[in-house]
Design an enzyme around this catalytic site. Sequence first.
Site, PDB file in Angstrom:
ATOM      1  N   LEU A 115       0.832  -1.209   0.000  1.00 38.92           N
ATOM      2  CA  LEU A 115       0.000   0.000   0.000  1.00 38.92           C
ATOM      3  C   LEU A 115       0.862   1.253   0.000  1.00 38.92           C
ATOM      4  O   LEU A 115       2.009   1.243   0.456  1.00 38.92           O
ATOM      5  CB  LEU A 115      -0.961   0.003   1.189  1.00 38.92           C
ATOM      6  CG  LEU A 115      -0.419   0.027   2.627  1.00 38.92           C
ATOM      7  CD1 LEU A 115       0.101   1.383   3.048  1.00 38.92           C
ATOM      8  CD2 LEU A 115      -1.500  -0.417   3.587  1.00 38.92           C
ATOM      9  N   GLU A 119       1.001   5.211   1.309  1.00 39.32           N
ATOM     10  CA  GLU A 119       0.382   6.184   2.203  1.00 39.32           C
ATOM     11  C   GLU A 119      -0.335   7.217   1.343  1.00 39.32           C
ATOM     12  O   GLU A 119       0.112   7.550   0.251  1.00 39.32           O
ATOM     13  CB  GLU A 119       1.444   6.866   3.072  1.00 39.32           C
ATOM     14  CG  GLU A 119       1.980   5.927   4.123  1.00 39.32           C
ATOM     15  CD  GLU A 119       3.151   6.514   4.901  1.00 39.32           C
ATOM     16  OE1 GLU A 119       3.306   7.736   4.924  1.00 39.32           O
ATOM     17  OE2 GLU A 119       3.921   5.725   5.469  1.00 39.32           O
ATOM     18  N   CYS A 161       9.831   4.345   3.107  1.00 45.79           N
ATOM     19  CA  CYS A 161      10.174   3.046   2.503  1.00 45.79           C
ATOM     20  C   CYS A 161      11.342   3.085   1.520  1.00 45.79           C
ATOM     21  O   CYS A 161      12.331   2.371   1.724  1.00 45.79           O
ATOM     22  CB  CYS A 161       8.944   2.462   1.810  1.00 45.79           C
ATOM     23  SG  CYS A 161       7.660   1.987   2.985  1.00 45.79           S
TER      24      CYS A 161
HETATM   25  P1  NAD Z   1       4.965   2.701  11.901  1.00 47.14           P
HETATM   26  O1  NAD Z   1       6.186   3.183  12.585  1.00 47.14           O
HETATM   27  O2  NAD Z   1       3.931   3.682  11.454  1.00 47.14           O
HETATM   28  O3  NAD Z   1       4.201   1.643  12.838  1.00 47.14           O
HETATM   29  C1  NAD Z   1       4.819   0.639  13.568  1.00 47.14           C
HETATM   30  C2  NAD Z   1       4.047   0.466  14.873  1.00 47.14           C
HETATM   31  O4  NAD Z   1       4.509  -0.715  15.533  1.00 47.14           O
HETATM   32  C3  NAD Z   1       4.229   1.602  15.865  1.00 47.14           C
HETATM   33  O5  NAD Z   1       2.964   2.127  16.229  1.00 47.14           O
HETATM   34  C4  NAD Z   1       4.939   0.938  17.065  1.00 47.14           C
HETATM   35  O6  NAD Z   1       4.558   1.505  18.308  1.00 47.14           O
HETATM   36  C5  NAD Z   1       4.456  -0.495  16.933  1.00 47.14           C
HETATM   37  N1  NAD Z   1       5.292  -1.512  17.607  1.00 47.14           N
HETATM   38  C6  NAD Z   1       6.640  -1.669  17.578  1.00 47.14           C
HETATM   39  N2  NAD Z   1       7.002  -2.739  18.317  1.00 47.14           N
HETATM   40  C7  NAD Z   1       5.864  -3.278  18.816  1.00 47.14           C
HETATM   41  C8  NAD Z   1       5.584  -4.402  19.651  1.00 47.14           C
HETATM   42  N3  NAD Z   1       6.554  -5.198  20.112  1.00 47.14           N
HETATM   43  N4  NAD Z   1       4.305  -4.651  19.988  1.00 47.14           N
HETATM   44  C9  NAD Z   1       3.313  -3.877  19.527  1.00 47.14           C
HETATM   45  N5  NAD Z   1       3.510  -2.799  18.715  1.00 47.14           N
HETATM   46  C10 NAD Z   1       4.777  -2.507  18.375  1.00 47.14           C
HETATM   47  O7  NAD Z   1       5.474   1.832  10.669  1.00 47.14           O
HETATM   48  P2  NAD Z   1       4.742   1.587   9.257  1.00 47.14           P
HETATM   49  O8  NAD Z   1       4.969   2.742   8.358  1.00 47.14           O
HETATM   50  O9  NAD Z   1       3.358   1.120   9.516  1.00 47.14           O
HETATM   51  O10 NAD Z   1       5.621   0.386   8.681  1.00 47.14           O
HETATM   52  C11 NAD Z   1       5.544  -0.913   9.234  1.00 47.14           C
HETATM   53  C12 NAD Z   1       6.248  -1.879   8.296  1.00 47.14           C
HETATM   54  O11 NAD Z   1       5.548  -1.925   7.036  1.00 47.14           O
HETATM   55  C13 NAD Z   1       7.684  -1.494   7.942  1.00 47.14           C
HETATM   56  O12 NAD Z   1       8.440  -2.665   7.799  1.00 47.14           O
HETATM   57  C14 NAD Z   1       7.546  -0.803   6.600  1.00 47.14           C
HETATM   58  O13 NAD Z   1       8.729  -0.885   5.833  1.00 47.14           O
HETATM   59  C15 NAD Z   1       6.441  -1.599   5.965  1.00 47.14           C
HETATM   60  N6  NAD Z   1       5.673  -0.880   4.951  1.00 47.14           N
HETATM   61  C16 NAD Z   1       5.335   0.426   5.142  1.00 47.14           C
HETATM   62  C17 NAD Z   1       4.575   1.096   4.179  1.00 47.14           C
HETATM   63  C18 NAD Z   1       4.205   2.543   4.374  1.00 47.14           C
HETATM   64  O14 NAD Z   1       3.758   3.173   3.412  1.00 47.14           O
HETATM   65  N7  NAD Z   1       4.346   3.111   5.562  1.00 47.14           N
HETATM   66  C19 NAD Z   1       4.168   0.428   3.026  1.00 47.14           C
HETATM   67  C20 NAD Z   1       4.511  -0.915   2.871  1.00 47.14           C
HETATM   68  C21 NAD Z   1       5.265  -1.561   3.845  1.00 47.14           C
END
Ligand code: NAD
Length: 437
Positions: free
Chosen positions: A153, A155, A263
């Site tokens: 996805l 953002e 990313c």
């Molecule tokens: P983010 O930082 O917005 O969210 C991560 C969340 O995980 C945070 O709220 C944090 O508090 C929580 N967290 C961390 N450790 C935890 C634990 N042990 N227990 C419970 N919660 C915990 O990150 P994001 O942007 O959502 O990205 C997450 C993953 O998805 C990454 O690997 C990223 O590369 C991937 N990704 C992101 C996108 C994007 O557009 N943001 C798109 C595709 C893939």
Amino acid sequence: MRLTMIGAGYVGLVSGACFADFGHVVTCVDNNEDRIRSLGAGKMPIYEPGLDRIVASNVAEDRLRFTTDLAASVASADAVFIAVGTPSRRGDGHADLTYVHAAARLIAAALDGFTVIVTKSTVPVGTGDQIEAIIREERSDADFAVVSNPEFLREGAAIDDFKRPNRIVVGTTDPRGREVMQEVYRPLYLNQAPLLFTDRRTAELVKYAANAFLATKITFINEMADLCEKVGADVQDVARGIGLDNRIGPKFLHAGPGFGGSCFPKDTLALIRTAEEAGADLRIVSAVSDINESRKSRMADRVVDALGGSLEGRTIAVLGLTFKPNTDDMREAPSLSLIPPLQAAGASVRAYDPQGMEFARPLLPGVTLAKDAYDCATGADALVIVTEWESFRALDFARIKSVMKQPLLVDFRNIYPPSELHAHGFTYRSVGRPRLD
Ligand code: NAD
């Protein structure tokens, strides 16, 4: 199905809410108590268009819950998704798997009955094997399968992307894992979303290969833009001229200040490190990463040039701080590479962003945050568009001109035709397009 989503950030919260919207019962777990408290009170911790509505309706129908209690929600789940952050590790650019490993340990302790553990976070090849090993080490009695299901996805368009994906990639060779994933995504492939099953390592690599390819496309057109400026060609027509070829396609061919975001920068770096360790040389991806970093750091020079070589005592107005429109995400935003050098060169910076100012404030000390685009432009020697929010696409230039010290627009997103700005009496600088002054 009963699903648990660990990490309620941009990916976990959107995925969890969309799965609930498809009829699954979803618990989103986060260890950030403020985040869970705010979600419990109906307040979104991030800005993503449409997210508040879909969260509210699924909470009301009792299909979506928020908690900090990982153990209880894991014990009752059919599938547990890991959607925690995987930032760049300080110093070497490897993906930092601290949060993923920690989540795996917590999941292991709470497993009860056959459970599929799904990695949605972007993780290097082999991470699924590590998660499996961690869980085996903690709980030799556990019955589980570890599956890779990278998320694609974007953002700003996350809900639509999640509900109408180009493809869903699932990496597993475990028949029970495959069956559960088929059931999880059944509502989506009824929509004819292609579900690609492969092995776990391949699925992990698909995500990095996709991001590296898109980053390459952006970097390619950025280099073409530099050439256009030297030879008097127009990069937008070059992009259209090549993009109409089906083999190339029109997307990701917009020249600009260099890619940022949560990313592409970190994922290209992590892929390069993975390849180095595996003894494969990814020269294209390495070049893309280097070129992009140097491009971002050179953007301030363009503003300096437009202002005749010195910023001492000048006021610069910046429109757009987030790494792209329709998000509040400031991670690796080009504005963060642009603004500090402007300040260091003696300029005062004013800025405005429709959604990003709360997260931007602590990252950009000394910047005056304005209440709208016109307030931002007031008293400025130059107006700089860094992020192409919709609301910047039809500015009232008579009004902008009347409040600025001088009519100078530096447009890093090429959102205006040069002739239009010229007609308004502006000096206009954009990326890879001929100048009219
Ligand atoms: P983010 O930082 O917005 O969210 C991560 C969340 O995980 C945070 O709220 C944090 O508090 C929580 N967290 C961390 N450790 C935890 C634990 N042990 N227990 C419970 N919660 C915990 O990150 P994001 O942007 O959502 O990205 C997450 C993953 O998805 C990454 O690997 C990223 O590369 C991937 N990704 C992101 C996108 C994007 O557009 N943001 C798109 C595709 C893939």
